[in-house]
Design an enzyme around this catalytic site. Structure first.
Site, PDB file in Angstrom:
ATOM      1  N   LYS A  71       0.803  -1.233   0.000  1.00  0.00           N
ATOM      2  CA  LYS A  71       0.000   0.000   0.000  1.00  0.00           C
ATOM      3  C   LYS A  71       0.834   1.281   0.000  1.00  0.00           C
ATOM      4  O   LYS A  71       0.391   2.297  -0.528  1.00  0.00           O
ATOM      5  CB  LYS A  71      -0.930   0.024   1.225  1.00  0.00           C
ATOM      6  CG  LYS A  71      -2.109  -0.922   1.121  1.00  0.00           C
ATOM      7  CD  LYS A  71      -2.963  -0.820   2.383  1.00  0.00           C
ATOM      8  CE  LYS A  71      -4.325  -1.420   2.169  1.00  0.00           C
ATOM      9  NZ  LYS A  71      -5.252  -1.120   3.250  1.00  0.00           N
ATOM     10  N   ASP A 108     -10.424   3.209   2.100  1.00  0.00           N
ATOM     11  CA  ASP A 108     -10.621   2.548   3.404  1.00  0.00           C
ATOM     12  C   ASP A 108     -11.340   3.461   4.407  1.00  0.00           C
ATOM     13  O   ASP A 108     -12.251   3.037   5.111  1.00  0.00           O
ATOM     14  CB  ASP A 108      -9.264   2.132   4.004  1.00  0.00           C
ATOM     15  CG  ASP A 108      -8.751   0.834   3.415  1.00  0.00           C
ATOM     16  OD1 ASP A 108      -9.557   0.074   2.847  1.00  0.00           O
ATOM     17  OD2 ASP A 108      -7.533   0.585   3.523  1.00  0.00           O
TER      18      ASP A 108
END
Ligand SMILES: NC(=O)c1ccc[n+]([C@@H]2O[C@H](COP(=O)([O-])OP(=O)(O)OC[C@H]3O[C@@H](n4cnc5c(N)ncnc54)[C@H](OP(=O)(O)O)[C@@H]3O)[C@@H](O)[C@H]2O)c1
Length: 281
Positions: A71, A108
């Site tokens: 990420k 997210d």
């Protein structure tokens, strides 16, 4: 321009990747909306990430999700990264345009916030102090989303104080770092209490915290979804607090990614929840 015609190829890059429920989730929607495409797991070892990212474009992918451990590292390999992902310091979704340009975002935090609002539609982050336990990557995504939604005071409480302090310094003013030993006292007036540690996951010990001082009106959330109800959430529910587990975050972060790739904003239905939940048993 993709050479795959109308076929939409997408996936999730991570290492390991077999545990990801994202292929089941996105392929459920591809089938439900009768779209021409597939979402595939892409196991990419850390030292092969750059090759894999270049390969996405060559293979005509429309984009991909990104999970651990890529990420952060993928950010430098993209043509652009939006402000939200920069503030989170991580990308979880890549969109590849018709011109081959790769842009990164992170859904997210928005997914987390949507999961709260789904359970408690009147919840307003600006209406009082918020306590977050844990200061890892997921906590950071939650903090950025709550700040974007107007939070005015976030108490960040982490076992390793320095980690919380460095986030608090970055988002100075609204985010305040508190020592782990103060967690039971620091929740006596909060509107939201969130567990963003890994404590309470299947295979880990329960989160250690006394809820004695927590107001009954506080919304209590846990980012964990395996098990569906952690000991922390069970204790909160049994004393009368409204609770939210992490499954909603997983499902809601997927919706804007699917929309970006396929042009359809998909629904989260009880059948979808049950389908994903069944994969954990
Ligand atoms: N629902 C979703 O879609 C979603 C998405 C992402 C993550 N998650 C969940 O969120 C949780 C955190 O993930 P992450 O990616 O942020 O992990 P991470 O970066 O590894 O952070 C882990 C956090 O847990 C804390 N911790 C670990 N052991 C502890 C202990 N014994 N006592 C107290 N605190 C402890 C760490 O504190 P230190 O700093 O002191 O080590 C750190 O704050 C995980 O349970 C993950 O499954 C859910």
């Amino acid at each position: 321009m993709s050479g795959n015609g109308s076929f939409g190829l997408v996936g999730v890059m991570g290492w390991p990747i077999a545990q990801s429920r994202s292929p089941i989730l996105h392929n459920y929607w591809i089938d439900k909306y009768k779209l021409n495409g597939r979402y595939v797991p892409l196991g990419v070892q850390p030292d092969r990430l750059a090759d894999a990212v270049r390969g996405l474009r060559a293979l005509g992918f429309r984009g991909c999700n990104v999970t651990m451990p890529h990420k952060q590292d993928i950010m430098a390999m993209l043509d652009s990264v939006d402000d939200t992902a920069r503030r989170m310091g991580a990308v979880n979704c890549v969109i590849i345009g018709d011109d081959g340009k790769m842009s990164g975002t992170n859904n997210d935090g928005r997914g987390y916030y949507s999961s709260l609002i789904e359970v408690s539609p009147s919840f307003k982050p600006a209406s009082g102090p918020i306590a977050i336990l844990g200061a890892g990557g997921a906590s950071r995504a939650v903090i950025v989303a709550l700040l974007e939604e107007g939070a005015t005071e976030i108490r960040l409480i982490n076992r390793t104080f320095e980690r919380a302090k460095s986030i608090a310094d970055e988002f100075s003013g609204v985010v305040k770092a508190l020592p782990w030993e103060r967690r039971a006292d620091a929740i006596d007036d909060v509107i939201l209490l969130t567990n963003a540690t890994n404590q309470g996951m299947t295979g880990k010990p329960p989160l250690e915290i006394s809820l004695a001082k927590l107001p009954k009106s506080t919304l209590v959330s846990d980012l964990i979804y395996v098990p569906p109800e952690t000991p922390f959430l069970k204790a909160a529910r049994e004393r009368g607090n409204v609770t939210v587990n992490g499954l909603g975050m997983l499902l809601h972060q997927a919706r804007p990614a699917f929309k970006a790739w396929f042009g359809v904003m998909p629904d989260i239905t009880p059948d979808l929840r049950a389908t994903i939940q069944a994969t954990f048993t």
